[in-house]
Design a protein around this motif. Sequence first.
Motif, short mmCIF file in Angstrom:
data_model
loop_
_atom_site.label_atom_id
_atom_site.label_comp_id
_atom_site.label_asym_id
_atom_site.label_seq_id
_atom_site.Cartn_x
_atom_site.Cartn_y
_atom_site.Cartn_z
N TRP A 28 0.82 -1.21 0.00
CA TRP A 28 0.00 0.00 0.00
C TRP A 28 0.86 1.26 0.00
O TRP A 28 1.99 1.27 0.50
CB TRP A 28 -0.90 0.03 1.24
N ASN A 29 0.30 2.30 -0.54
CA ASN A 29 0.89 3.64 -0.45
C ASN A 29 0.47 4.22 0.89
O ASN A 29 -0.73 4.35 1.16
CB ASN A 29 0.38 4.49 -1.62
N TYR A 30 1.43 4.56 1.75
CA TYR A 30 1.09 4.93 3.12
C TYR A 30 2.08 5.95 3.67
O TYR A 30 3.15 6.19 3.11
CB TYR A 30 1.09 3.69 4.02
N VAL A 31 1.73 6.52 4.80
CA VAL A 31 2.65 7.34 5.58
C VAL A 31 2.31 7.16 7.05
O VAL A 31 1.15 6.93 7.42
CB VAL A 31 2.57 8.84 5.17
N ILE A 32 3.34 7.22 7.89
CA ILE A 32 3.16 7.19 9.34
C ILE A 32 3.57 8.56 9.87
O ILE A 32 4.72 8.97 9.72
CB ILE A 32 4.02 6.10 10.01
N LEU A 33 2.64 9.28 10.49
CA LEU A 33 2.92 10.61 11.03
C LEU A 33 3.23 10.51 12.51
O LEU A 33 2.48 9.90 13.28
CB LEU A 33 1.72 11.54 10.82
N GLU A 34 4.34 11.12 12.91
CA GLU A 34 4.81 11.09 14.30
C GLU A 34 5.01 12.50 14.81
O GLU A 34 5.70 13.30 14.17
CB GLU A 34 6.11 10.28 14.40
N ALA A 35 4.41 12.81 15.96
CA ALA A 35 4.49 14.17 16.51
C ALA A 35 5.89 14.53 17.01
O ALA A 35 6.30 15.69 16.93
CB ALA A 35 3.49 14.33 17.64
N SER A 36 6.64 13.55 17.50
CA SER A 36 7.96 13.83 18.06
C SER A 36 9.03 13.70 16.98
O SER A 36 8.73 13.52 15.80
CB SER A 36 8.27 12.88 19.21
N HIS A 37 10.29 13.75 17.41
CA HIS A 37 11.39 13.73 16.44
C HIS A 37 11.90 12.33 16.12
O HIS A 37 12.81 12.17 15.31
CB HIS A 37 12.57 14.56 16.98
N GLN A 38 11.30 11.29 16.75
CA GLN A 38 11.79 9.94 16.51
C GLN A 38 10.66 8.92 16.64
O GLN A 38 9.68 9.17 17.35
CB GLN A 38 12.91 9.60 17.51
N PRO A 39 10.80 7.77 15.98
CA PRO A 39 9.78 6.73 16.08
C PRO A 39 9.98 5.86 17.33
O PRO A 39 10.53 4.76 17.26
CB PRO A 39 9.99 5.92 14.80
N ALA A 40 9.52 6.33 18.46
CA ALA A 40 9.69 5.58 19.70
C ALA A 40 8.49 5.70 20.63
O ALA A 40 8.52 5.20 21.75
CB ALA A 40 10.96 6.03 20.43
N GLY A 41 7.44 6.37 20.18
CA GLY A 41 6.23 6.48 20.99
C GLY A 41 6.46 7.17 22.32
O GLY A 41 7.19 8.16 22.41
N SER A 42 5.85 6.62 23.37
CA SER A 42 5.92 7.21 24.71
C SER A 42 7.17 6.82 25.47
O SER A 42 7.44 7.38 26.54
CB SER A 42 4.69 6.79 25.53
N TRP A 43 7.95 5.89 24.94
CA TRP A 43 9.08 5.35 25.71
C TRP A 43 10.09 6.39 26.18
O TRP A 43 10.56 6.32 27.32
CB TRP A 43 9.77 4.24 24.91
N THR A 96 8.40 12.58 10.78
CA THR A 96 8.44 13.04 12.16
C THR A 96 8.09 14.53 12.26
O THR A 96 8.00 15.23 11.26
CB THR A 96 9.83 12.80 12.78
N ASN A 97 7.88 14.97 13.51
CA ASN A 97 7.54 16.38 13.81
C ASN A 97 6.28 16.84 13.08
O ASN A 97 6.16 17.99 12.67
CB ASN A 97 8.71 17.30 13.44
N GLU A 98 5.34 15.92 12.93
CA GLU A 98 4.04 16.24 12.34
C GLU A 98 2.94 15.82 13.33
O GLU A 98 2.58 14.64 13.42
CB GLU A 98 3.83 15.54 10.99
N ASN A 99 2.47 16.78 14.07
CA ASN A 99 1.47 16.54 15.12
C ASN A 99 0.07 16.66 14.52
O ASN A 99 -0.35 17.74 14.11
CB ASN A 99 1.66 17.56 16.25
N VAL A 100 -0.66 15.56 14.48
CA VAL A 100 -2.00 15.56 13.89
C VAL A 100 -2.97 16.31 14.79
O VAL A 100 -3.06 16.04 16.00
CB VAL A 100 -2.50 14.12 13.64
N GLN A 101 -3.70 17.26 14.21
CA GLN A 101 -4.65 18.08 14.95
C GLN A 101 -6.10 17.73 14.66
O GLN A 101 -6.95 17.88 15.54
CB GLN A 101 -4.43 19.56 14.58
#
Length: 356
Positions: A28-43, A96-101
């Motif tokens: 699939w054509n996709y994107v994962i948007l992450e609010a922070s600067h790295q793909p690590a979630g809440s950790w 990264t650095n894309e906070n979904v509103q």
Amino acid sequence: MENPLDCLVIGAGQAGLAAGYHIQKRGWNYVILEASHQPAGSWPSYYDSLTLFSPARFSSLPGYRFPGEPDRYPTRDEVISYLTNYAEHFNFNVVTNENVQKVIKDNGLFKVETASGKVFAAKTVISATGAFAHPFIPEMEGFQRYKGRILHSSQYRNTEEFEGKRMVVVGGGNSAVQIAYELTAVAQVTLATRRPLSFMPQTFLGKDLHFWLTVSGIDKASFAKHLGTSVSVLDTGIYQEAISNQKPDHRNLFSSFTEDGVNWGEEVEKVDAVIFATGFRPNLSYLHSLPQALGKDGFPQHIKGMSTSINGLGYVGLSGQRSLSSATIRGGGRDANYVIKRLAKEKESQKTLQLV
């Protein structure tokens, strides 16, 4: 919009990355948007000494084994490194650095707006911001007049700033007990709970609890999905022994705050700081713009991770979503696979309707 994405994933923590794995396998054509600067979630926001409650052998996302000795309990920093390496290994399309509103649906397409002003169009959306985003602190009498320090466990890092202090930790789960135990090395600490503490042995007959959950099938069973919400502390024996020795001591939750402390009912005591290890609420404010996506309590309306009101909307990483392990690293891959299969069927159904 031209050429909409097949799927947009909100959040690049363990749930979002598990979704990325199964989406990428479908081509699939996709994107994962992450609010922070790295793909690590809440950790990265967890306290320094945190370790996984499950051994490394039971703590992998799909397609990529957690490295190192399989029976150890990985540290917070090891998990952050693993998640980052996982995203790099599969070369996921993470932005990264894309906070979904805001998420809206218009003419069968989702439009996802971010704080930077970007708008993404997608046929399906997966909310993967999980169940550990918004710290929850219950309202208590006198909360506003207390002049000491109040913080959530998500704000706690280590013992350094609390040396010599009088501390109260509120909560009866793993994090509360671990933080209280750690603080006793430098401070006078009370663990305060509403209910009696419950302990569960970390190992049984020489095997970790997660071994028995796996071989018995309980870890995947839908009937057991709510067991994870019960308050029970995994323990090798050190925590229960420490509490029996009053290091920390354990009391029923205080009735109210005073100006400089807490009221235990039989006494009023000065306290320097109170740490609430009282859990989290989902971070789903961006879905308020989708009618009936969320209930009045702010939690998603779903069955097994599929929205009951919005076609094409799925969830990964919710507590009790499909099983006991749904909100964990080991369970995210199974739930992601299920949700993406369901989304694929919804996409095909929509395509058929458009052709009719």
